[in-house]
Design a protein around this motif. Structure first.
Motif, mmCIF file in Angstrom:
data_model
loop_
_atom_site.group_PDB
_atom_site.id
_atom_site.type_symbol
_atom_site.label_atom_id
_atom_site.label_comp_id
_atom_site.label_asym_id
_atom_site.label_seq_id
_atom_site.Cartn_x
_atom_site.Cartn_y
_atom_site.Cartn_z
ATOM 1 N N GLY A 172 -2.051 -1.801 -13.032
ATOM 2 C CA GLY A 172 -0.635 -1.935 -13.370
ATOM 3 C C GLY A 172 0.143 -0.673 -13.044
ATOM 4 O O GLY A 172 1.282 -0.742 -12.568
ATOM 5 N N VAL A 173 -0.455 0.482 -13.288
ATOM 6 C CA VAL A 173 0.192 1.753 -12.927
ATOM 7 C C VAL A 173 0.359 1.839 -11.412
ATOM 8 O O VAL A 173 1.402 2.260 -10.903
ATOM 9 C CB VAL A 173 -0.630 2.940 -13.449
ATOM 10 N N ALA A 174 -0.661 1.419 -10.679
ATOM 11 C CA ALA A 174 -0.634 1.525 -9.217
ATOM 12 C C ALA A 174 0.500 0.714 -8.606
ATOM 13 O O ALA A 174 1.121 1.141 -7.624
ATOM 14 C CB ALA A 174 -1.972 1.077 -8.636
ATOM 15 N N VAL A 175 0.801 -0.454 -9.169
ATOM 16 C CA VAL A 175 1.821 -1.330 -8.573
ATOM 17 C C VAL A 175 3.154 -1.244 -9.306
ATOM 18 O O VAL A 175 4.042 -2.073 -9.078
ATOM 19 C CB VAL A 175 1.334 -2.795 -8.538
ATOM 20 N N GLN A 176 3.348 -0.237 -10.147
ATOM 21 C CA GLN A 176 4.543 -0.163 -10.977
ATOM 22 C C GLN A 176 5.839 -0.075 -10.167
ATOM 23 O O GLN A 176 6.901 -0.477 -10.645
ATOM 24 C CB GLN A 176 4.446 1.028 -11.929
ATOM 25 N N GLY A 177 5.767 0.409 -8.938
ATOM 26 C CA GLY A 177 6.972 0.511 -8.114
ATOM 27 C C GLY A 177 6.964 -0.426 -6.930
ATOM 28 O O GLY A 177 7.710 -0.220 -5.966
ATOM 29 N N ALA A 178 6.157 -1.484 -6.993
ATOM 30 C CA ALA A 178 5.940 -2.332 -5.811
ATOM 31 C C ALA A 178 6.546 -3.721 -5.938
ATOM 32 O O ALA A 178 6.115 -4.642 -5.240
ATOM 33 C CB ALA A 178 4.436 -2.440 -5.540
ATOM 34 N N ALA A 179 7.551 -3.896 -6.782
ATOM 35 C CA ALA A 179 8.111 -5.236 -7.007
ATOM 36 C C ALA A 179 8.638 -5.868 -5.725
ATOM 37 O O ALA A 179 8.402 -7.060 -5.462
ATOM 38 C CB ALA A 179 9.226 -5.166 -8.053
ATOM 39 N N LEU A 180 9.363 -5.103 -4.900
ATOM 40 C CA LEU A 180 9.929 -5.668 -3.672
ATOM 41 C C LEU A 180 8.830 -6.113 -2.718
ATOM 42 O O LEU A 180 8.913 -7.198 -2.122
ATOM 43 C CB LEU A 180 10.832 -4.640 -2.983
ATOM 44 N N ALA B 246 0.833 -1.202 0.000
ATOM 45 C CA ALA B 246 0.000 0.000 0.000
ATOM 46 C C ALA B 246 0.869 1.253 0.000
ATOM 47 O O ALA B 246 0.569 2.239 -0.696
ATOM 48 C CB ALA B 246 -0.928 -0.010 1.216
ATOM 49 N N GLY B 247 1.963 1.228 0.774
ATOM 50 C CA GLY B 247 2.875 2.363 0.800
ATOM 51 C C GLY B 247 3.516 2.613 -0.554
ATOM 52 O O GLY B 247 3.643 3.760 -0.999
ATOM 53 N N ASP B 248 3.917 1.549 -1.239
ATOM 54 C CA ASP B 248 4.508 1.690 -2.576
ATOM 55 C C ASP B 248 3.506 2.277 -3.562
ATOM 56 O O ASP B 248 3.866 3.082 -4.433
ATOM 57 C CB ASP B 248 4.985 0.329 -3.085
ATOM 58 N N ILE B 249 2.249 1.860 -3.437
ATOM 59 C CA ILE B 249 1.214 2.392 -4.328
ATOM 60 C C ILE B 249 1.042 3.893 -4.107
ATOM 61 O O ILE B 249 0.914 4.671 -5.063
ATOM 62 C CB ILE B 249 -0.113 1.640 -4.113
ATOM 63 N N LEU B 250 1.067 4.319 -2.837
ATOM 64 C CA LEU B 250 0.937 5.744 -2.551
ATOM 65 C C LEU B 250 2.161 6.532 -3.010
ATOM 66 O O LEU B 250 2.033 7.654 -3.516
ATOM 67 C CB LEU B 250 0.715 5.948 -1.050
ATOM 68 N N LEU B 251 3.346 5.963 -2.846
ATOM 69 C CA LEU B 251 4.571 6.663 -3.228
ATOM 70 C C LEU B 251 4.787 6.704 -4.740
ATOM 71 O O LEU B 251 5.136 7.747 -5.311
ATOM 72 C CB LEU B 251 5.786 6.000 -2.574
ATOM 73 N N LEU B 252 4.611 5.556 -5.389
ATOM 74 C CA LEU B 252 5.050 5.408 -6.779
ATOM 75 C C LEU B 252 3.935 4.967 -7.725
ATOM 76 O O LEU B 252 4.216 4.597 -8.863
ATOM 77 C CB LEU B 252 6.194 4.388 -6.849
ATOM 78 N N GLY B 253 2.687 5.017 -7.257
ATOM 79 C CA GLY B 253 1.591 4.489 -8.055
ATOM 80 C C GLY B 253 0.828 5.512 -8.874
ATOM 81 O O GLY B 253 -0.277 5.220 -9.340
ATOM 82 N N LYS B 254 1.378 6.706 -9.070
ATOM 83 C CA LYS B 254 0.734 7.715 -9.917
ATOM 84 C C LYS B 254 1.205 7.562 -11.365
ATOM 85 O O LYS B 254 2.333 7.122 -11.616
ATOM 86 C CB LYS B 254 1.080 9.122 -9.430
ATOM 87 N N PRO B 255 0.360 7.919 -12.336
ATOM 88 C CA PRO B 255 0.853 7.976 -13.729
ATOM 89 C C PRO B 255 2.064 8.890 -13.804
ATOM 90 O O PRO B 255 2.074 9.978 -13.223
ATOM 91 C CB PRO B 255 -0.342 8.556 -14.495
#
Length: 243
Positions: free
Chosen positions: A215-223, A32-41
């Motif tokens: 897919g955009v929302a989780v783009q930075g959530a790999a870890l 959820a934190g990754d989505i908030l940090l890096l999940g914007k277009p």
């Protein structure tokens, strides 16, 4: 009757399950934190000229954070920092899974993974300050080279603990795989393939194949996706074997 100072097996199993669930809960919070940090277009260089100074991972991260609000970035960082201790508790679950093996074989991967997870909250939380610095430079409109280079300087410091924690996870994963293969551990042999070294690339693949807005929302959530897979599988396996 167990000897004094030795926990009964049932109690050990209960604590192992609780610790495993802590890992699952932490991974969900970090996702959820990754989505908030890096999940914007992602923003573009024509809208955010600052992006022209960066490339690769730094550019992608800043491109996602620049359009985000300060509140969104703050909560994204805090979700990871405040739940970080749960990962340390979760490592006890891994220790219980490996403990039947000899100490010299089972202790090093535990210590390496604990070290990685201990560093992770600093790296995660630092994204807030990095993103805020970039937003401030952009909104100021200043052409100072010192200000324009500030987000890059912060990224350099940020990526150092990231590199160390990934190295710890890599070494700990290899050692954990060897420990599971050589045994005896509480894990079945196939669990040698379930560790951060394997699960994080799988997580990265999953975030790439998710379509559309998700897919955009989780783009930075790999870890976080990788760790969620790791702790979910480990908890489920040990839970079932100890019933």
């Amino acid at each position: 009757m167990p000897s004094p100072g030795v926990r009964p097996p049932a109690r050990e199993d209960r604590w192992s399950r609780i610790a495993g669930l802590c890992g699952v809960v932490a991974s969900i919070a970090w996702l959820a934190g990754d989505i908030l940090l890096l999940g914007k277009p992602m923003g573009t260089a024509d809208r955010y000229p600052l992006l022209a100074s960066y490339d690769g991972t730094a550019r992608d991260s800043l491109a996602a954070m620049l359009p985000a609000s300060t509140t969104r970035l703050a909560w994204g960082a805090l979700l990871g920092v405040l739940t970080g201790p749960l990962y340390l508790v979760a490592c006890r679950h891994l220790r219980q899974g490996l403990r039947p093996a000899r100490r010299r074989l089972s202790l090093p991967p535990y210590l390496l993974l604990v070290t990685g997870f201990a560093l992770a909250p600093f790296a995660h939380g630092s994204f807030y300050y990095w993103g805020q610095a970039a937003k401030a430079v952009h909104e100021s409109g200043a052409g100072s080279g010192v200000l324009t280079g500030l987000p890059g300087d912060m990224a350099t410091v940020l990526f150092i603990p990231y590199g160390v924690l990934l190295a710890c996870w890599l070494a700990g994963s290899v050692w954990m795989a060897v420990c599971v293969l050589r045994g005896p551990t509480a894990y079945p042999r196939w669990m040698c393939a379930v560790n951060p070294l394997v699960c994080i690339p799988v997580g990265a693949l999953l975030t790439r194949v998710v379509p559309g807005a998700a897919g955009v929302a989780v783009q930075g959530a790999a870890l976080s996706v990788g760790n969620l897979l790791f702790f979910t599988l480990s908890t489920a396996v040990l839970w079932k074997r100890r019933e």
